[in-house]
Design a protein around this motif. Structure first.
Motif, PDB file in Angstrom:
ATOM      1  N   PRO A 110       1.189  -2.169  -7.169  1.00  0.00           N
ATOM      2  CA  PRO A 110       0.085  -3.016  -6.714  1.00  0.00           C
ATOM      3  C   PRO A 110       0.097  -3.177  -5.191  1.00  0.00           C
ATOM      4  O   PRO A 110       1.153  -3.325  -4.578  1.00  0.00           O
ATOM      5  CB  PRO A 110       0.355  -4.348  -7.411  1.00  0.00           C
ATOM      6  N   VAL A 111      -1.079  -3.131  -4.603  1.00  0.00           N
ATOM      7  CA  VAL A 111      -1.200  -3.274  -3.150  1.00  0.00           C
ATOM      8  C   VAL A 111      -0.905  -4.700  -2.727  1.00  0.00           C
ATOM      9  O   VAL A 111      -0.316  -4.934  -1.669  1.00  0.00           O
ATOM     10  CB  VAL A 111      -2.618  -2.867  -2.690  1.00  0.00           C
ATOM     11  N   ASN A 112      -1.270  -5.662  -3.564  1.00  0.00           N
ATOM     12  CA  ASN A 112      -1.068  -7.065  -3.209  1.00  0.00           C
ATOM     13  C   ASN A 112      -0.629  -7.854  -4.434  1.00  0.00           C
ATOM     14  O   ASN A 112      -1.421  -8.085  -5.352  1.00  0.00           O
ATOM     15  CB  ASN A 112      -2.349  -7.666  -2.636  1.00  0.00           C
ATOM     16  N   SER A 128      -8.949   1.582   4.383  1.00  0.00           N
ATOM     17  CA  SER A 128      -8.004   0.481   4.570  1.00  0.00           C
ATOM     18  C   SER A 128      -8.553  -0.777   3.920  1.00  0.00           C
ATOM     19  O   SER A 128      -9.748  -0.864   3.629  1.00  0.00           O
ATOM     20  CB  SER A 128      -7.740   0.225   6.059  1.00  0.00           C
ATOM     21  N   THR A 129      -7.682  -1.723   3.690  1.00  0.00           N
ATOM     22  CA  THR A 129      -8.085  -3.012   3.156  1.00  0.00           C
ATOM     23  C   THR A 129      -7.247  -4.091   3.831  1.00  0.00           C
ATOM     24  O   THR A 129      -6.082  -3.846   4.186  1.00  0.00           O
ATOM     25  CB  THR A 129      -7.899  -3.066   1.621  1.00  0.00           C
ATOM     26  N   VAL A 130      -7.833  -5.261   4.021  1.00  0.00           N
ATOM     27  CA  VAL A 130      -7.136  -6.371   4.664  1.00  0.00           C
ATOM     28  C   VAL A 130      -6.740  -7.377   3.597  1.00  0.00           C
ATOM     29  O   VAL A 130      -7.560  -7.767   2.755  1.00  0.00           O
ATOM     30  CB  VAL A 130      -8.020  -7.052   5.729  1.00  0.00           C
ATOM     31  N   LEU A 131      -5.488  -7.795   3.625  1.00  0.00           N
ATOM     32  CA  LEU A 131      -5.006  -8.761   2.633  1.00  0.00           C
ATOM     33  C   LEU A 131      -4.086  -9.783   3.287  1.00  0.00           C
ATOM     34  O   LEU A 131      -3.627  -9.598   4.416  1.00  0.00           O
ATOM     35  CB  LEU A 131      -4.284  -8.038   1.496  1.00  0.00           C
ATOM     36  N   GLN A 132      -3.812 -10.825   2.564  1.00  0.00           N
ATOM     37  CA  GLN A 132      -2.859 -11.839   2.997  1.00  0.00           C
ATOM     38  C   GLN A 132      -1.515 -11.504   2.356  1.00  0.00           C
ATOM     39  O   GLN A 132      -1.357 -11.644   1.147  1.00  0.00           O
ATOM     40  CB  GLN A 132      -3.324 -13.238   2.565  1.00  0.00           C
ATOM     41  N   ASN A 133      -0.566 -11.013   3.163  1.00  0.00           N
ATOM     42  CA  ASN A 133       0.728 -10.608   2.619  1.00  0.00           C
ATOM     43  C   ASN A 133       1.525 -11.821   2.155  1.00  0.00           C
ATOM     44  O   ASN A 133       1.728 -12.772   2.912  1.00  0.00           O
ATOM     45  CB  ASN A 133       1.519  -9.831   3.673  1.00  0.00           C
ATOM     46  N   HIS A 134       1.970 -11.754   0.911  1.00  0.00           N
ATOM     47  CA  HIS A 134       2.677 -12.886   0.297  1.00  0.00           C
ATOM     48  C   HIS A 134       3.980 -13.210   1.019  1.00  0.00           C
ATOM     49  O   HIS A 134       4.393 -14.365   1.084  1.00  0.00           O
ATOM     50  CB  HIS A 134       2.961 -12.569  -1.171  1.00  0.00           C
ATOM     51  N   GLU A 140      -2.498  -8.449   6.655  1.00  0.00           N
ATOM     52  CA  GLU A 140      -1.981  -7.096   6.836  1.00  0.00           C
ATOM     53  C   GLU A 140      -3.079  -6.097   6.508  1.00  0.00           C
ATOM     54  O   GLU A 140      -3.798  -6.254   5.520  1.00  0.00           O
ATOM     55  CB  GLU A 140      -0.780  -6.837   5.917  1.00  0.00           C
ATOM     56  N   VAL A 141      -3.208  -5.086   7.335  1.00  0.00           N
ATOM     57  CA  VAL A 141      -4.140  -3.997   7.051  1.00  0.00           C
ATOM     58  C   VAL A 141      -3.360  -2.917   6.309  1.00  0.00           C
ATOM     59  O   VAL A 141      -2.397  -2.357   6.844  1.00  0.00           O
ATOM     60  CB  VAL A 141      -4.743  -3.417   8.347  1.00  0.00           C
ATOM     61  N   VAL A 142      -3.750  -2.649   5.078  1.00  0.00           N
ATOM     62  CA  VAL A 142      -3.059  -1.649   4.261  1.00  0.00           C
ATOM     63  C   VAL A 142      -3.860  -0.347   4.287  1.00  0.00           C
ATOM     64  O   VAL A 142      -5.071  -0.341   4.075  1.00  0.00           O
ATOM     65  CB  VAL A 142      -2.885  -2.138   2.814  1.00  0.00           C
ATOM     66  N   HIS A 143      -3.160   0.753   4.533  1.00  0.00           N
ATOM     67  CA  HIS A 143      -3.792   2.063   4.682  1.00  0.00           C
ATOM     68  C   HIS A 143      -3.438   2.979   3.506  1.00  0.00           C
ATOM     69  O   HIS A 143      -2.751   2.578   2.569  1.00  0.00           O
ATOM     70  CB  HIS A 143      -3.342   2.703   5.995  1.00  0.00           C
ATOM     71  N   THR A 144      -3.873   4.211   3.608  1.00  0.00           N
ATOM     72  CA  THR A 144      -3.587   5.188   2.556  1.00  0.00           C
ATOM     73  C   THR A 144      -2.179   5.761   2.704  1.00  0.00           C
ATOM     74  O   THR A 144      -1.574   5.703   3.775  1.00  0.00           O
ATOM     75  CB  THR A 144      -4.585   6.363   2.598  1.00  0.00           C
TER      76      THR A 144
END
Length: 260
Positions: A110-112, A128-134, A140-144
Motif C-alpha cells: 500500500p502507498v499509504n 505522482s500522488t501527494v499524501l500525509q505520511n503516517h 510526501e510526494v510519492v512517485h513511480t
C-alpha cells in the motif's frame, strides 16, 4: 626573484624533473542495494566470491524497504536505519564503484497505510500522488517505481559509478506448473529504466526462474523458507552465483577480482 631565475635556468639547460606518485588509489567498492532478498539473500554471500583485499563488498540492502523508502530514507522503524540508506551511499561513491540495485518485492505494498507506507506507484512514468505520511506526520510526494530507480541511477552515475539494475528474484509461487514471473511489471520496468539511463540490466527473475522451472516446483522448495519468499542458504547461494556469473561474463572491471 631568485626562485624564478633558478626555474628559468633549469628550463634553459633542458633539465627536467618528473614527479611520480606511488600512492595506491582506494580499492573499488561494490554496493548492494535492495530489500530483504538482497540483505539476507544473495547479497550476504557475495563476499565469498571476491578477493576482498582488492575490492570492497558493501551489502547496504535493508529488509522491508522499497525503491521509495530506500531512496527517501523514510522507514517505518528508524531504529533499523540509523544513518540513512541511499544518501550516505551517494556521498561515498567514487569512480570505479559498482552499484547493484534490486527492488520490487515491497513496492507493490500500500502507498499509504499505518503499517509501513512503502509502496510506490506502478510503472516508470512521471505520475505522482501527494499524501500525509503516517510516520513523518508531513506531506510526501510519492512517485513511480521507475522514477525512484531513475533517480538512483542518475545520482550514482554522476559520481562515476556503474549501475546494474536487477529484476526481483522470483518467489516460490506457481500456477499451472509454472513459476510466477514479473515480466509485465517490475522486471519490465527495471529493464526500461536501465535502457533509458544506459545502465546494465540483470534479469534475476527470469534467469533464476528458468532454473527453478527446470527443476520443478517440488525441488525448488529447498531454496525458500516457509513464507515462499525469503531464501534459505541454498537459495541465497543460487542467487549469488547468478550475480557472479553475470559479472564474469560482463565488461565490468570488478570481474578481475573474482576468486572463483
Amino acid at each position: 626573484m631568485k626562485r624564478i631565475k633558478f626555474l628559468l635556468c633549469l628550463l634553459t639547460t633542458g633539465m627536467c624533473f618528473i614527479f611520480i606518485s606511488f600512492v595506491k588509489p582506494d580499492k573499488p567498492t561494490i554496493y548492494l542495494v535492495g530489500d530483504s532478498t538482497v540483505a539476507g539473500g544473495w547479497g550476504k554471500l557475495m563476499y565469498r566470491y571476491f578477493d576482498t583485499t582488492k575490492v570492497s563488498i558493501q551489502n547496504r540492502a535493508v529488509s522491508g524497504t522499497s525503491s521509495r523508502t530506500f531512496y527517501t530514507g523514510v522507514f517505518h522503524d528508524p531504529s533499523l536505519v540509523k544513518n540513512g540508506m541511499w544518501k550516505p551511499i551517494v556521498k561515498q561513491l567514487k569512480r570505479g564503484d559498482v552499484v547493484f540495485i534490486q527492488f520490487g518485492h515491497n513496492d507493490d505494498s500500500p502507498v499509504n497505510d499505518t503499517l509501513r507506507a512503502r509502496g510506490s506507484l506502478r510503472g516508470t512514468g512521471d505520475d505522482s500522488t501527494v499524501l500525509q505520511n503516517h510516520f513523518t506526520k508531513s506531506k510526501e510526494v510519492v512517485h513511480t517505481y521507475g522514477w525512484y530507480l531513475s533517480r538512483m541511477v542518475d545520482e550514482a552515475k554522476a559520481k562515476g559509478a556503474t549501475v546494474v539494475i536487477c529484476s526481483p528474484v522470483p518467489k516460490d509461487k506457481w500456477k499451472d506448473g509454472k513459476i510466477d514471473r514479473v515480466n509485465e511489471s517490475y522486471g519490465k520496468w527495471g529493464k526500461e529504466v536501465a535502457e533509458k539511463k544506459a545502465a546494465l540490466f540483470l534479469d534475476l527473475n527470469n534467469i533464476i526462474g528458468d532454473r527453478y522451472q527446470g527443476q520443478g516446483q517440488e525441488a525448488t522448495a529447498k531454496y525458500f523458507i516457509n513464507d515462499h519468499v525469503h531464501p534459505t542458504t541454498e537459495g541465497a547461494q543460487a542467487g549469488a552465483l547468478t550475480v557472479v556469473d553475470f559479472i564474469k561474463n560482463s565488461n565490468l572491471k570488478i570481474k578481475d577480482y573474482l576468486t572463483q
